[in-house]
Scaffold this motif. Structure first.
Motif, PDB file in Angstrom:
ATOM      1  N   PHE A 175      -0.373  50.286  49.804  1.00  0.00           N
ATOM      2  CA  PHE A 175       0.359  49.236  49.097  1.00  0.00           C
ATOM      3  C   PHE A 175       0.068  49.302  47.611  1.00  0.00           C
ATOM      4  CE2 PHE A 175       0.153  44.997  47.155  1.00  0.00           C
ATOM      5  CZ  PHE A 175       1.497  44.659  47.208  1.00  0.00           C
ATOM      6  N   ALA A 176       1.092  49.145  46.814  1.00  0.00           N
ATOM      7  CA  ALA A 176       0.963  49.025  45.361  1.00  0.00           C
ATOM      8  C   ALA A 176       0.307  50.234  44.706  1.00  0.00           C
ATOM      9  CB  ALA A 176       0.217  47.742  45.007  1.00  0.00           C
ATOM     10  N   THR A 177       0.591  51.420  45.207  1.00  0.00           N
ATOM     11  CA  THR A 177      -0.024  52.615  44.621  1.00  0.00           C
ATOM     12  C   THR A 177       0.472  52.878  43.211  1.00  0.00           C
ATOM     13  OG1 THR A 177       1.634  53.997  45.690  1.00  0.00           O
ATOM     14  CG2 THR A 177      -0.473  53.737  46.840  1.00  0.00           C
ATOM     15  N   SER A 178       1.613  52.306  42.829  1.00  0.00           N
ATOM     16  CA  SER A 178       2.141  52.509  41.486  1.00  0.00           C
ATOM     17  C   SER A 178       1.673  51.434  40.507  1.00  0.00           C
ATOM     18  CB  SER A 178       3.669  52.525  41.519  1.00  0.00           C
ATOM     19  OG  SER A 178       4.153  51.259  41.932  1.00  0.00           O
ATOM     20  N   VAL A 179       0.927  50.444  40.983  1.00  0.00           N
ATOM     21  CA  VAL A 179       0.490  49.346  40.127  1.00  0.00           C
ATOM     22  C   VAL A 179      -0.564  49.831  39.130  1.00  0.00           C
ATOM     23  CG1 VAL A 179      -0.705  47.110  40.063  1.00  0.00           C
ATOM     24  CG2 VAL A 179       1.019  47.564  41.816  1.00  0.00           C
ATOM     25  N   LYS A 180      -0.386  49.410  37.867  1.00  0.00           N
ATOM     26  CA  LYS A 180      -1.350  49.712  36.817  1.00  0.00           C
ATOM     27  C   LYS A 180      -1.699  48.429  36.095  1.00  0.00           C
ATOM     28  CE  LYS A 180       0.112  54.478  35.893  1.00  0.00           C
ATOM     29  NZ  LYS A 180       0.560  54.672  37.230  1.00  0.00           N
ATOM     30  N   VAL A 181      -2.974  48.309  35.705  1.00  0.00           N
ATOM     31  CA  VAL A 181      -3.443  47.152  34.956  1.00  0.00           C
ATOM     32  C   VAL A 181      -4.035  47.696  33.657  1.00  0.00           C
ATOM     33  CG1 VAL A 181      -4.994  45.165  34.958  1.00  0.00           C
ATOM     34  CG2 VAL A 181      -3.944  45.907  37.094  1.00  0.00           C
ATOM     35  N   TYR A 182      -3.548  47.221  32.522  1.00  0.00           N
ATOM     36  CA  TYR A 182      -3.991  47.747  31.233  1.00  0.00           C
ATOM     37  C   TYR A 182      -3.828  46.701  30.141  1.00  0.00           C
ATOM     38  CZ  TYR A 182       1.052  48.524  30.755  1.00  0.00           C
ATOM     39  OH  TYR A 182       2.404  48.344  30.710  1.00  0.00           O
ATOM     40  N   PRO A 183      -4.427  46.837  28.952  1.00  0.00           N
ATOM     41  CA  PRO A 183      -5.315  47.929  28.538  1.00  0.00           C
ATOM     42  C   PRO A 183      -6.711  47.755  29.120  1.00  0.00           C
ATOM     43  CG  PRO A 183      -5.204  46.319  26.787  1.00  0.00           C
ATOM     44  CD  PRO A 183      -4.261  45.852  27.888  1.00  0.00           C
ATOM     45  N   ALA A 184      -7.492  48.801  29.044  1.00  0.00           N
ATOM     46  CA  ALA A 184      -8.882  48.745  29.517  1.00  0.00           C
ATOM     47  C   ALA A 184      -9.784  49.240  28.396  1.00  0.00           C
ATOM     48  CB  ALA A 184      -9.059  49.611  30.760  1.00  0.00           C
ATOM     49  N   PRO A 185     -10.616  48.413  27.830  1.00  0.00           N
ATOM     50  CA  PRO A 185     -10.728  46.974  28.119  1.00  0.00           C
ATOM     51  C   PRO A 185      -9.593  46.183  27.469  1.00  0.00           C
ATOM     52  CG  PRO A 185     -12.226  47.554  26.346  1.00  0.00           C
ATOM     53  CD  PRO A 185     -11.578  48.850  26.815  1.00  0.00           C
ATOM     54  N   ALA A 186      -9.353  44.993  27.992  1.00  0.00           N
ATOM     55  CA  ALA A 186      -8.341  44.100  27.427  1.00  0.00           C
ATOM     56  C   ALA A 186      -8.973  43.400  26.224  1.00  0.00           C
ATOM     57  CB  ALA A 186      -7.899  43.078  28.465  1.00  0.00           C
ATOM     58  N   ASN A 187      -8.598  43.822  25.028  1.00  0.00           N
ATOM     59  CA  ASN A 187      -9.216  43.269  23.828  1.00  0.00           C
ATOM     60  C   ASN A 187      -8.202  42.696  22.851  1.00  0.00           C
ATOM     61  OD1 ASN A 187      -8.108  45.610  22.877  1.00  0.00           O
ATOM     62  ND2 ASN A 187     -10.057  46.617  22.450  1.00  0.00           N
ATOM     63  N   ASN A 188      -6.954  42.558  23.296  1.00  0.00           N
ATOM     64  CA  ASN A 188      -5.920  42.008  22.425  1.00  0.00           C
ATOM     65  C   ASN A 188      -5.404  40.658  22.924  1.00  0.00           C
ATOM     66  OD1 ASN A 188      -4.474  42.787  24.653  1.00  0.00           O
ATOM     67  ND2 ASN A 188      -2.976  44.027  23.562  1.00  0.00           N
ATOM     68  N   GLY A 189      -6.113  40.057  23.883  1.00  0.00           N
ATOM     69  CA  GLY A 189      -5.713  38.762  24.424  1.00  0.00           C
ATOM     70  C   GLY A 189      -4.636  38.844  25.486  1.00  0.00           C
ATOM     71  N   GLN A 190      -4.245  40.073  25.841  1.00  0.00           N
ATOM     72  CA  GLN A 190      -3.211  40.249  26.850  1.00  0.00           C
ATOM     73  C   GLN A 190      -3.637  41.280  27.878  1.00  0.00           C
ATOM     74  OE1 GLN A 190       0.468  41.273  24.935  1.00  0.00           O
ATOM     75  NE2 GLN A 190       0.729  39.245  24.040  1.00  0.00           N
ATOM     76  N   LEU A 191      -3.178  41.072  29.093  1.00  0.00           N
ATOM     77  CA  LEU A 191      -3.434  41.999  30.188  1.00  0.00           C
ATOM     78  C   LEU A 191      -2.091  42.239  30.870  1.00  0.00           C
ATOM     79  CD1 LEU A 191      -5.785  43.422  31.690  1.00  0.00           C
ATOM     80  CD2 LEU A 191      -5.843  41.455  33.209  1.00  0.00           C
ATOM     81  N   THR A 192      -1.694  43.494  30.983  1.00  0.00           N
ATOM     82  CA  THR A 192      -0.398  43.828  31.570  1.00  0.00           C
ATOM     83  C   THR A 192      -0.591  44.432  32.954  1.00  0.00           C
ATOM     84  OG1 THR A 192       0.571  44.202  29.390  1.00  0.00           O
ATOM     85  CG2 THR A 192       1.714  45.189  31.271  1.00  0.00           C
ATOM     86  N   VAL A 193       0.217  43.954  33.901  1.00  0.00           N
ATOM     87  CA  VAL A 193       0.237  44.492  35.253  1.00  0.00           C
ATOM     88  C   VAL A 193       1.642  45.056  35.449  1.00  0.00           C
ATOM     89  CG1 VAL A 193      -0.074  43.995  37.708  1.00  0.00           C
ATOM     90  CG2 VAL A 193      -1.379  42.697  36.009  1.00  0.00           C
ATOM     91  N   SER A 194       1.736  46.377  35.658  1.00  0.00           N
ATOM     92  CA  SER A 194       3.046  47.021  35.813  1.00  0.00           C
ATOM     93  C   SER A 194       3.130  47.726  37.162  1.00  0.00           C
ATOM     94  CB  SER A 194       3.278  48.026  34.675  1.00  0.00           C
ATOM     95  OG  SER A 194       2.362  49.092  34.778  1.00  0.00           O
ATOM     96  N   GLY A 195       4.330  48.172  37.501  1.00  0.00           N
ATOM     97  CA  GLY A 195       4.549  48.855  38.774  1.00  0.00           C
ATOM     98  C   GLY A 195       4.716  47.904  39.943  1.00  0.00           C
ATOM     99  N   LEU A 196       5.086  46.665  39.651  1.00  0.00           N
ATOM    100  CA  LEU A 196       5.259  45.650  40.694  1.00  0.00           C
ATOM    101  C   LEU A 196       6.615  45.823  41.366  1.00  0.00           C
ATOM    102  CD1 LEU A 196       3.991  42.576  38.645  1.00  0.00           C
ATOM    103  CD2 LEU A 196       2.683  44.010  40.217  1.00  0.00           C
TER     104      LEU A 196
END
Length: 104
Positions: free
Chosen positions: A25-46
């Motif tokens: 499940f969700a093998t295309s999901v990515k969470v970035y940036p790493a580390p999250a240092n710009n106040g935002q966290l993006t989850v893609s591939g949903l």
């Protein structure tokens, strides 16, 4: 982008370090940036109806988002710096978790 504090809270996350991958499940999901240092966290591939949960190291849910989008950008600017867990779930007992480092 979504403000995490406007949603009920439940779980947590991180990029490139998969903790669990049940039945592919969700093998295309990515969470970035790493580390999250710009106040935002993006989850893609949903795909389809997806639940995104952000939890702290104590297992406390600090944010939860229900999404029908292909990508979500979360506002994590008000969270304390540290490690979190992002869990992406389809609501049918299939999930994938990522450890993330937030630096605010």
């Amino acid at each position: 982008h979504r403000d995490l504090h406007s949603f009920p809270t439940r779980r947590s996350s991180d990029l490139c370090t998969s903790i669990a991958d049940n039945t592919g499940f969700a093998t295309s999901v990515k969470v970035y940036p790493a580390p999250a240092n710009n106040g935002q966290l993006t989850v893609s591939g949903l795909s389809g109806s997806t639940y995104i949960t952000l939890t702290n190291v104590l297992g406390q849910v600090v944010a939860q988002v229900n999404s029908d989008n292909l990508e979500e950008t979360l506002d994590v600017s008000k969270l304390s710096s540290g490690q979190y867990m992002v869990t992406v779930s389809d609501g049918a007992n299939q999930s994938r978790s990522f450890k993330v480092l937030i630096q605010n």
